[in-house]
Design an enzyme around this catalytic site. Structure first.
Site, PDB file in Angstrom:
ATOM      1  N   ASP A  60      -0.185 -16.585  17.072  1.00  0.00           N
ATOM      2  CA  ASP A  60      -0.987 -15.749  16.191  1.00  0.00           C
ATOM      3  C   ASP A  60      -1.169 -14.403  16.881  1.00  0.00           C
ATOM      4  OD1 ASP A  60      -3.277 -14.596  14.762  1.00  0.00           O
ATOM      5  OD2 ASP A  60      -3.259 -16.553  13.759  1.00  0.00           O
ATOM      6  N   PHE A  82       4.694  -6.528  11.064  1.00  0.00           N
ATOM      7  CA  PHE A  82       4.682  -7.036   9.683  1.00  0.00           C
ATOM      8  C   PHE A  82       3.605  -8.092   9.487  1.00  0.00           C
ATOM      9  CE2 PHE A  82       9.287  -6.025  10.167  1.00  0.00           C
ATOM     10  CZ  PHE A  82       9.438  -5.192   9.076  1.00  0.00           C
ATOM     11  N   LYS A  86      -0.850 -11.216   2.544  1.00  0.00           N
ATOM     12  CA  LYS A  86      -0.484 -10.186   1.559  1.00  0.00           C
ATOM     13  C   LYS A  86      -0.793 -10.524   0.102  1.00  0.00           C
ATOM     14  CE  LYS A  86       4.162 -11.865   0.740  1.00  0.00           C
ATOM     15  NZ  LYS A  86       5.547 -11.577   0.446  1.00  0.00           N
ATOM     16  N   SER A 126       1.281  -0.056   2.541  1.00  0.00           N
ATOM     17  CA  SER A 126       1.658  -0.363   1.160  1.00  0.00           C
ATOM     18  C   SER A 126       1.276   0.796   0.237  1.00  0.00           C
ATOM     19  CB  SER A 126       0.899  -1.620   0.730  1.00  0.00           C
ATOM     20  OG  SER A 126       0.950  -1.767  -0.657  1.00  0.00           O
ATOM     21  N   TYR A 150      -7.177  -6.861   0.145  1.00  0.00           N
ATOM     22  CA  TYR A 150      -5.870  -6.699   0.785  1.00  0.00           C
ATOM     23  C   TYR A 150      -5.549  -5.212   0.973  1.00  0.00           C
ATOM     24  CZ  TYR A 150      -0.853  -6.017   1.089  1.00  0.00           C
ATOM     25  OH  TYR A 150       0.392  -5.570   1.476  1.00  0.00           O
ATOM     26  N   LYS A 154      -5.116  -2.582   4.448  1.00  0.00           N
ATOM     27  CA  LYS A 154      -3.996  -1.676   4.765  1.00  0.00           C
ATOM     28  C   LYS A 154      -4.544  -0.271   5.065  1.00  0.00           C
ATOM     29  CE  LYS A 154      -0.683  -4.538   4.551  1.00  0.00           C
ATOM     30  NZ  LYS A 154      -0.067  -4.946   5.808  1.00  0.00           N
ATOM     31  N   TYR A 178       5.238   0.823   1.735  1.00  0.00           N
ATOM     32  CA  TYR A 178       6.299   0.210   0.934  1.00  0.00           C
ATOM     33  C   TYR A 178       5.932   0.269  -0.526  1.00  0.00           C
ATOM     34  CZ  TYR A 178       6.825  -2.382   5.362  1.00  0.00           C
ATOM     35  OH  TYR A 178       6.934  -2.765   6.664  1.00  0.00           O
ATOM     36  N   ASN A 199       3.307 -14.374  -7.052  1.00  0.00           N
ATOM     37  CA  ASN A 199       2.444 -13.254  -7.444  1.00  0.00           C
ATOM     38  C   ASN A 199       3.278 -12.075  -7.892  1.00  0.00           C
ATOM     39  OD1 ASN A 199      -0.207 -14.152  -6.672  1.00  0.00           O
ATOM     40  ND2 ASN A 199       0.566 -14.118  -4.568  1.00  0.00           N
ATOM     41  N   LEU A 201       6.784 -10.077  -9.405  1.00  0.00           N
ATOM     42  CA  LEU A 201       7.608 -10.220 -10.602  1.00  0.00           C
ATOM     43  C   LEU A 201       8.976 -10.874 -10.343  1.00  0.00           C
ATOM     44  CD1 LEU A 201       8.081  -9.642 -13.599  1.00  0.00           C
ATOM     45  CD2 LEU A 201       8.734  -7.302 -12.968  1.00  0.00           C
TER      46      LEU A 201
HETATM   47  N1  LIG Z   1       6.243  -7.873   0.057  1.00  0.00           N
HETATM   48  C1  LIG Z   1       5.617  -6.834  -0.438  1.00  0.00           C
HETATM   49  O1  LIG Z   1       5.673  -6.578  -1.646  1.00  0.00           O
HETATM   50  C2  LIG Z   1       4.843  -5.896   0.448  1.00  0.00           C
HETATM   51  C3  LIG Z   1       4.474  -4.629  -0.035  1.00  0.00           C
HETATM   52  C4  LIG Z   1       3.756  -3.779   0.789  1.00  0.00           C
HETATM   53  C5  LIG Z   1       3.413  -4.170   2.076  1.00  0.00           C
HETATM   54  N2  LIG Z   1       3.784  -5.389   2.521  1.00  0.00           N
HETATM   55  C6  LIG Z   1       3.388  -5.796   3.886  1.00  0.00           C
HETATM   56  O2  LIG Z   1       4.557  -6.048   4.649  1.00  0.00           O
HETATM   57  C7  LIG Z   1       4.307  -7.075   5.607  1.00  0.00           C
HETATM   58  C8  LIG Z   1       5.366  -8.155   5.439  1.00  0.00           C
HETATM   59  O3  LIG Z   1       5.337  -8.628   4.095  1.00  0.00           O
HETATM   60  P1  LIG Z   1       6.241  -9.824   3.601  1.00  0.00           P
HETATM   61  O4  LIG Z   1       6.466  -9.638   2.152  1.00  0.00           O
HETATM   62  O5  LIG Z   1       7.413  -9.974   4.493  1.00  0.00           O
HETATM   63  O6  LIG Z   1       5.231 -11.032   3.798  1.00  0.00           O
HETATM   64  P2  LIG Z   1       5.470 -12.488   4.393  1.00  0.00           P
HETATM   65  O7  LIG Z   1       4.229 -13.270   4.128  1.00  0.00           O
HETATM   66  O8  LIG Z   1       6.757 -13.046   3.911  1.00  0.00           O
HETATM   67  O9  LIG Z   1       5.600 -12.189   5.951  1.00  0.00           O
HETATM   68  C9  LIG Z   1       4.476 -12.002   6.779  1.00  0.00           C
HETATM   69  C10 LIG Z   1       4.634 -12.915   7.985  1.00  0.00           C
HETATM   70  O10 LIG Z   1       3.513 -12.735   8.854  1.00  0.00           O
HETATM   71  C11 LIG Z   1       3.119 -14.013   9.333  1.00  0.00           C
HETATM   72  N3  LIG Z   1       1.709 -13.868   9.740  1.00  0.00           N
HETATM   73  C12 LIG Z   1       0.640 -13.606   8.966  1.00  0.00           C
HETATM   74  N4  LIG Z   1      -0.471 -13.481   9.725  1.00  0.00           N
HETATM   75  C13 LIG Z   1      -0.074 -13.658  11.009  1.00  0.00           C
HETATM   76  C14 LIG Z   1      -0.744 -13.644  12.262  1.00  0.00           C
HETATM   77  N5  LIG Z   1      -2.068 -13.417  12.340  1.00  0.00           N
HETATM   78  N6  LIG Z   1      -0.033 -13.870  13.375  1.00  0.00           N
HETATM   79  C15 LIG Z   1       1.303 -14.124  13.318  1.00  0.00           C
HETATM   80  N7  LIG Z   1       1.991 -14.144  12.176  1.00  0.00           N
HETATM   81  C16 LIG Z   1       1.312 -13.902  11.032  1.00  0.00           C
HETATM   82  C17 LIG Z   1       3.408 -14.967   8.206  1.00  0.00           C
HETATM   83  O11 LIG Z   1       3.597 -16.299   8.655  1.00  0.00           O
HETATM   84  C18 LIG Z   1       4.679 -14.391   7.596  1.00  0.00           C
HETATM   85  O12 LIG Z   1       5.832 -14.971   8.164  1.00  0.00           O
HETATM   86  C19 LIG Z   1       2.886  -7.574   5.345  1.00  0.00           C
HETATM   87  O13 LIG Z   1       2.027  -6.927   6.258  1.00  0.00           O
HETATM   88  C20 LIG Z   1       2.614  -7.098   3.929  1.00  0.00           C
HETATM   89  O14 LIG Z   1       1.255  -6.875   3.695  1.00  0.00           O
HETATM   90  C21 LIG Z   1       4.502  -6.262   1.754  1.00  0.00           C
END
Ligand SMILES: NC(=O)c1ccc[n+]([C@@H]2O[C@H](COP(=O)([O-])OP(=O)(O)OC[C@H]3O[C@@H](n4cnc5c(N)ncnc54)[C@H](O)[C@@H]3O)[C@@H](O)[C@H]2O)c1
Length: 336
Positions: A60, A82, A86, A126, A150, A154, A178, A199, A201
């Site tokens: 973590d 990352f 989310k 985001s 959320y 950010k 993003y 969540n 589309l």
């Molecule tokens: N997917 C989207 O549409 C989107 C859009 C804007 C921003 N983001 C941001 O981009 C990042 C990646 O998004 P994603 O779509 O790949 O999400 P995802 O959930 O697939 O990946 C995030 C990863 O972080 C891990 N994680 C969460 N909390 C953790 C912690 N405390 N310690 C270690 N690992 C942890 C999860 O297990 C997961 O594998 C996130 O921060 C998300 O908020 C995503």
């Protein structure tokens, strides 16, 4: 120049694709993830696609000792952060979980970077931080309050990292905002795997196409947009991944904010139609009420990333739809 990058959340959707893009452009990676929203098998898939080994830590990022162990074990040149929760709806139900996870992990990571002299920090932000600003969103706009915890995490992380960079002039922070990542790696091996009901589309569309869900609910068709449905800036996840490589390669001190999108808006109905045409399938849908917190239109002004990072999204909506479907067809969902 080869650099060794710590990718937190590297087992997740965007993280896995970014690891591939980093490795393919000559960097090496160390991946850390607590697997709270991902599976260990995605690490194996990155290795299979790239034919490269790399260290993986199941930790973590809020755990200071665990993060420092990585910095002691490896020479790390930069981090891409990352790791985070989310799901917008879940953040409304469990705000304290979101604030704790997203803020503490960012603070621990940034403090550890300072302690170990790591000066490159790339943060996953985001487009949600723009709130209901006028489109297209430009990096210079004042941020508007988000409609959910959320989005607030950010905006808060952006402020925390900005203040840390101001106080530590050699620290370079890129805040990447993003837009809507969709699609999958062309191998069809990795892609977006939502936990339960999607969540977003595109995973919903692919699950309807696969017969896992009966129809797609479209939230509102009375927005002031081309056909009344919501407009978003969909970006292929591999383009987004390549945007991170560009950001990590561009090292200058201070805080740099970039929109990562295509600059093109696509409505829900346009995306559904594009998916049907690209893949020769039919998507059943129903129009339902608007969803609270949704905005009519969201798309990026992308000139800053183009000018400074020499990065531009290259893949079109048809490619996004084909790649998303190829992954979904290959993927075996676990029956719960
Ligand atoms: N997917 C989207 O549409 C989107 C859009 C804007 C921003 N983001 C941001 O981009 C990042 C990646 O998004 P994603 O779509 O790949 O999400 P995802 O959930 O697939 O990946 C995030 C990863 O972080 C891990 N994680 C969460 N909390 C953790 C912690 N405390 N310690 C270690 N690992 C942890 C999860 O297990 C997961 O594998 C996130 O921060 C998300 O908020 C995503």
């Amino acid at each position: 120049m080869t650099t060794n990058i710590l990718v937190t959340g590297g087992a997740g959707y965007i993280g896995t694709h970014t690891c591939i893009a980093l490795i393919e452009s000559g960097h090496t990676v160390v991946v850390a993830d607590n697997l709270s929203n991902s599976k260990r098998e995605s690490i194996e898939k990155i290795k299979r696609i790239t034919n490269k080994e790399f260290p993986f830590y199941e930790i973590d990022i809020s755990n200071k000792q665990a993060v420092e162990t990585i910095f002691k074990n490896h020479r790390i040149d930069g981090v891409i952060h990352f790791a985070g929760l989310k799901a917008v709806g879940e953040s409304v139900e469990k705000p304290s979980m979101y604030y704790e996870n997203n803020l503490v992990s960012t603070l621990v990571l940034a403090n550890s970077c300072l302690k170990f002299g790591i000066n490159r920090f790339v943060f996953s932000s985001s487009a949600t931080v723009y709130g209901e600003n006028e489109v297209p969103f430009v990096e210079t706009m004042d941020l508007l309050p988000s409609t959910n915890p959320y989005g607030e995490t950010k905006a808060m992380c952006e402020r925390i990292l900005t203040d840390i960079a101001k106080a530590n002039p050699s620290f370079s922070v890129s805040l990447l905002r993003y837009f809507n990542p969709i699609g999958a790696h062309e191998s069809g091996l990795i892609g977006e795997v939502p936990n339960g009901i999607p969540n977003n589309l595109m995973p919903y569309i692919t699950q309807v196409a696969k017969g896992m869900r009966e129809y797609l609910s479209i939230f509102g068709n009375d927005y002031p947009t081309i056909d009344g449905t919501g407009v978003r800036d969909y970006i292929h996840v591999m383009d987004l991944a390549e945007g991170h490589v560009a950001a990590i390669n561009f090292v200058t001190e201070g805080v740099h904010i970039y929109n990562l999108g295509t600059g093109q808006g696509t409505s829900v109905l346009q995306l559904v139609k594009a998916f049907e045409e690209a893949n020769g399938v039919t998507i059943r849908y129903e129009i339902v009420d608007r969803r609270p917190g949704d905005i009519a239109s969201c798309y990026a002004n992308v000139y800053k990333a183009r000018r400074e990072l020499c990065w531009i999204a290259k893949r079109d909506v048809v490619t996004m739809c084909k790649d998303a479907w190829r992954f979904e067809k290959n993927y075996q969902h676990q029956v719960v």
